[in-house]
Design an enzyme around this catalytic site. Structure first.
Site, short mmCIF file in Angstrom:
data_model
loop_
_atom_site.label_atom_id
_atom_site.label_comp_id
_atom_site.label_asym_id
_atom_site.label_seq_id
_atom_site.Cartn_x
_atom_site.Cartn_y
_atom_site.Cartn_z
N GLY A 1 0.83 -1.28 -0.10
CA GLY A 1 -0.21 0.08 0.07
C GLY A 1 0.87 1.24 0.03
N ASN A 2 0.20 2.40 0.27
CA ASN A 2 1.07 3.59 0.28
C ASN A 2 0.40 4.50 1.45
OD1 ASN A 2 -0.94 5.41 -1.05
ND2 ASN A 2 -0.53 4.06 -2.59
#
Ligand code: CTP
Length: 406
Positions: free
Chosen positions: A212-213
């Site tokens: 993810g980020n």
């Protein structure tokens, strides 16, 4: 009075004054509104009358100042007042009145009028820093904003306690300009169809883990909220976030870059404006494990492959859509963003320099540079994401002709 305040001429402004020391500034605000040509009707809460008398406002506005639902022989005075206003301005707005407005409490004349009104509402808060920064007030403000209220943010300065901080009523000029804006092009995006993306995507590694980020979705949600407030029909394609659904926005929830691509393409043809604020993963795991990868099995080798660049695809296939990209960079921000603007065939790109204090991922504030295909470069100094969303919508409204729907 300057022409920028032209929309105030002849406008029926209902000014709600609530109980704070900034009440004395509301007298001048009422006078300036009148001077700009507005017909001003003041309503005061009980607490406000402890600071300034109704007679002062009556003298300035030439209208008596109702203070109670039961003041008048008329049974539904709040309905008449709500229907007769072109705009309601609550200034100063205390934390208490903001909380009541948020929760639909109508226990005095002003909150009854606000609950009845369908016209635009401008809220200019004033309170001590601690109250303004309290999570309850933050959440209430965001709820009101999500419902389309225009918030004139308080300023930093000396407060009634002699201390300094954020919470001082905005300058008269700023409030007057916001009211005028709201009246003149408050709904300048009516009939325009926005497709906005927000948040980060999650690319699974196994049924439990993902790549993810740090995107919180706040910038994209702020743009969706602002566009809807100004009358646009908004579809928001959102990755997982902790944010509440904005009012009057159609939300499509997705998790992966591939789901985002499908959702965006499904809505692309009917869109006039596309704002891709989402932080889309550039890489995903090839064949994610179907059961949990156990640590006893040694270090896993995870092969990655590229995801599709959705924005580049939109740039290749666009017909008349106005395409706005975002760019997160840690170095050479503007030159890199300009390359992306050209390579992806965009009309506009907003570049965030990640890593500065108070700006970028997760923060409520942001600092950015806006670039256009025509070569314009506009600096957005540190400001709230909501304020930046309004500035971006101004630029979009100015930059495109919305040829498809109007
Ligand atoms: N974007 C997209 N699909 C992707 C990657 C990015 O639609 N697979 C969009 C983003 O929503 C954003 C813009 O492209 O509006 C730029 O994203 P950014 O991550 O800054 O740049 P990239 O094009 O991915 O390039 P790089 O990561 O190399 O900087």
């Amino acid at each position: 009075m300057s022409t920028e305040l032209g929309a105030l001429r002849g406008a029926r402004v209902l000014l709600g004054v609530t109980g704070g020391i900034a009440c004395y500034k509301a007298v001048e605000l009422a006078r300036l509104l009148g001077k700009a040509g507005a017909d001003v009707q003041v309503l005061m809460t009980e607490a406000a009358q402890r600071f300034v008398g109704p007679a002062t406002f009556a003298a300035v506005t030439h209208h008596s100042v109702p203070t109670d639902v039961f003041d008048s022989p008329e049974l539904v005075v709040h309905v008449r007042l709500a229907r007769s206003a072109d705009v309601i301005v609550v200034a100063p707005a205390t934390a208490n009145t903001i909380a009541k407005m948020t929760h639909g409490i109508a226990d005095d004349l002003l909150t009854n009028v606000v609950l009845t009104a369908t016209c635009p509402i401008v809220v200019a808060p004033a309170m001590h820093t601690e109250m303004w920064e309290h999570p309850a007030t933050r959440a209430n403000i965001e709820t009101l904003r999500g419902r389309g209220c225009l918030i004139v943010e308080p300023e930093i300065g000396e407060l009634a306690g002699g201390d300094e901080g954020v919470g001082r009523l905005a300058e008269h000029r700023a409030i007057l300009e916001k009211i005028s804006d709201e009246l003149s092009h408050g709904r300048d995006l009516a009939g325009v169809r926005f497709l906005v993306t927000a948040g980060g995507t999650q690319e699974p590694i196994d049924p439990i883990r993902f790549i993810g980020n740090r995107s919180s979705g706040k910038m994209g949600y702020a743009i969706a909220t602002e566009a809807a407030r100004r009358g646009a029909a908004v579809t928001l394609v959102s990755g997982p976030t902790h944010l509440a659904d904005p009012d009057r926005v159609d939300i499509v929830r997705i998790r992966t870059a591939s789901e985002m691509r499908d959702a965006v393409l499904a809505h692309f043809d009917e869109a006039d404006v596309v704002v891709k604020a989402a932080a889309v993963a550039d890489f995903r795991a090839v064949n994610p494990a179907t059961s949990k990868i156990k640590k006893d099995a040694g270090l896993p080798a995870i092969s990655l492959e590229r995801t599709d660049d959705i924005l580049a695809e939109l740039g290749r296939t666009k017909t008349s859509q106005f395409l706005v990209g975002f760019s997160a960079e840690t170095e050479d921000a503007v030159p890199n963003a300009r390359k992306k603007l050209a390579a992806k065939n965009l009309d506009m790109i907003i570049v965030n320099v990640v890593g500065g204090p108070h700006a970028g991922f997760e923060h409520d504030t942001n600092q950015a540079v806006l670039l256009t295909a025509q070569g314009d470069e506009v600096d957005f100094p540190l400001q709230t994401k909501s304020a930046m969303a309004a500035a971006i919508c101004d630029r979009i409204a100015h930059g495109c002709r919305f040829s498809k729907s109007q």
